[in-house]
Design a protein around this motif. Sequence first.
Motif, mmCIF file in Angstrom:
data_model
loop_
_atom_site.group_PDB
_atom_site.id
_atom_site.type_symbol
_atom_site.label_atom_id
_atom_site.label_comp_id
_atom_site.label_asym_id
_atom_site.label_seq_id
_atom_site.Cartn_x
_atom_site.Cartn_y
_atom_site.Cartn_z
ATOM 1 N N SER A 77 14.942 74.441 29.417
ATOM 2 C CA SER A 77 14.048 73.379 28.141
ATOM 3 C C SER A 77 13.459 74.224 26.778
ATOM 4 N N ASP A 78 13.094 75.511 27.569
ATOM 5 C CA ASP A 78 12.318 76.289 26.777
ATOM 6 C C ASP A 78 12.486 77.565 26.011
ATOM 7 N N LEU A 79 14.473 77.566 25.461
ATOM 8 C CA LEU A 79 14.902 78.950 25.531
ATOM 9 C C LEU A 79 14.021 79.447 24.421
ATOM 10 N N THR A 80 13.445 79.135 23.245
ATOM 11 C CA THR A 80 12.437 79.511 22.900
ATOM 12 C C THR A 80 11.279 80.873 22.848
ATOM 13 N N ASN A 81 11.062 80.908 24.275
ATOM 14 C CA ASN A 81 10.501 81.662 24.781
ATOM 15 C C ASN A 81 12.034 82.891 25.706
ATOM 16 N N PRO A 82 10.708 84.205 25.125
ATOM 17 C CA PRO A 82 12.610 85.113 25.657
ATOM 18 C C PRO A 82 12.556 85.443 26.682
ATOM 19 N N PHE A 83 11.553 84.761 28.350
ATOM 20 C CA PHE A 83 11.578 85.076 29.152
ATOM 21 C C PHE A 83 12.525 84.557 30.297
ATOM 22 N N THR A 89 20.242 86.037 32.237
ATOM 23 C CA THR A 89 21.480 86.333 31.965
ATOM 24 C C THR A 89 21.124 87.411 33.659
ATOM 25 N N GLU A 90 20.483 87.860 34.238
ATOM 26 C CA GLU A 90 20.294 88.317 35.557
ATOM 27 C C GLU A 90 20.936 87.582 36.797
ATOM 28 N N LEU A 95 23.943 84.607 41.014
ATOM 29 C CA LEU A 95 25.065 83.773 41.859
ATOM 30 C C LEU A 95 26.676 84.275 40.862
ATOM 31 N N GLN A 96 26.649 84.297 40.476
ATOM 32 C CA GLN A 96 28.303 84.318 40.330
ATOM 33 C C GLN A 96 28.939 86.055 41.142
ATOM 34 N N GLU A 97 28.075 86.525 41.766
ATOM 35 C CA GLU A 97 27.692 87.681 42.673
ATOM 36 C C GLU A 97 28.017 86.687 44.617
ATOM 37 N N ALA A 98 27.285 86.004 44.792
ATOM 38 C CA ALA A 98 27.234 84.634 45.209
ATOM 39 C C ALA A 98 28.120 83.737 45.109
ATOM 40 N N GLY A 99 29.202 83.916 44.569
ATOM 41 C CA GLY A 99 30.675 82.861 44.625
ATOM 42 C C GLY A 99 30.284 81.930 43.709
ATOM 43 N N ASN A 101 29.433 79.085 40.538
ATOM 44 C CA ASN A 101 30.035 79.742 39.180
ATOM 45 C C ASN A 101 28.579 78.171 38.801
ATOM 46 N N VAL A 102 27.930 79.037 37.874
ATOM 47 C CA VAL A 102 26.608 78.926 36.606
ATOM 48 C C VAL A 102 27.391 77.578 35.418
ATOM 49 N N MET A 103 26.473 76.932 35.182
ATOM 50 C CA MET A 103 26.773 75.874 34.162
ATOM 51 C C MET A 103 25.458 75.908 33.475
ATOM 52 N N LEU A 104 25.265 75.341 32.042
ATOM 53 C CA LEU A 104 24.119 75.822 32.112
ATOM 54 C C LEU A 104 24.096 74.213 30.434
ATOM 55 N N ALA A 105 22.602 73.702 30.549
ATOM 56 C CA ALA A 105 22.285 72.374 30.083
ATOM 57 C C ALA A 105 20.712 73.159 29.188
#
Length: 347
Positions: A77-83, A89-90, A95-99, A101-105
């Motif tokens: 809920s805070d995408l304006t914060n570069p953190f 991204t990382e 998570l993908q390397e761990a098998g 799949n990420v779904m973002l909302a």
Amino acid sequence: MTEQKRAKAHRVTVKDLARDLGMSVSTVSRAFYPEAIIATETRRIVLERAAELGYRPNPFAQSLITKKTQIVGMVVSDLTNPFYPEVMTEMTAMLQEAGMNVMLAAANQPDKTDDAVDLLLTYQPDLMIVLAANLASHAREKCERAQAPCIFFNRLSADGLGFGVTCDNEAGGRLVADRLIDSGHRRLAYISAFPGASTNVERQKGFCGRAMERGIAEPLVVEAGRFSYEAGYAAGLAVARDHRDIDGVFCANDIVAIGFIAGVQEGGALRVPDDISVVGFDDITMAGWPSHALTTVAQPLAGMMAATVSLARELALDHQLAPRVLRLPPGRFVDRNTMRARTERAG
């Protein structure tokens, strides 16, 4: 449509792959499950031919068998914060390397977080990772009823329940107080961000409590209201206008600190760091830019993300784990250009 185009448009199914290999559908299907019992050579043949034909197993069809979607819902809920873009991204890659799949909302407003949770739950994720300041306890309970337990990252649930991975923010606040006081600062202020966020509350508690333990007057608390550049900028203008005696400031995070410095400079009465020192928290990439050179406290991000992914893997296998919160010690104090050099030592 020509026969060639029709062939290209056809999506290869598990039945097509089985027919091509002369194997049963069940044998071919097992090849895509690492835990399934199947001969090593058979699995190799199936996977190689699948790659040649462009076959990809349907995760939703697989979930009907395994009762797991391999989907991790991520609420932000805070995408304006570069953190958070840096973290997403990382952590997505990990998570993908761990098998998984990420779904973002993303909730573009804080009060829309529950809507983002509801949207993700329609895809039946195995679990949720929450990077939001204000997920209500009933939303967390809703996730748990849907058998999608929540992991709070860099946040804790408002009711103190559930899973969490965070920095020891109180220790971070104490660290900043000590560094400012040891450098001769006596009139301190804390620039508060989102009032209900556990990070904000804990950093303020550690900073203000430690200052008073050291015999310094209780720091002024300026309510900025949000973790944003604009909120920090407004707070900087206010301090430059109304509190020119303040000589050391701890901001709730880096983006607030960067905005605060711009506001102070716009006010024209105070210079950073000659008149007023400013310290942030997080050590986002932007903090190290020469144009900002912000003094700050680094989050132990590598450890926090690794712990979150490890916990996600555990929860994907067992939803009955007892809730726990992991607090990692704050990272190093990053001394750049926004805090003046040591002038004296407090008694």
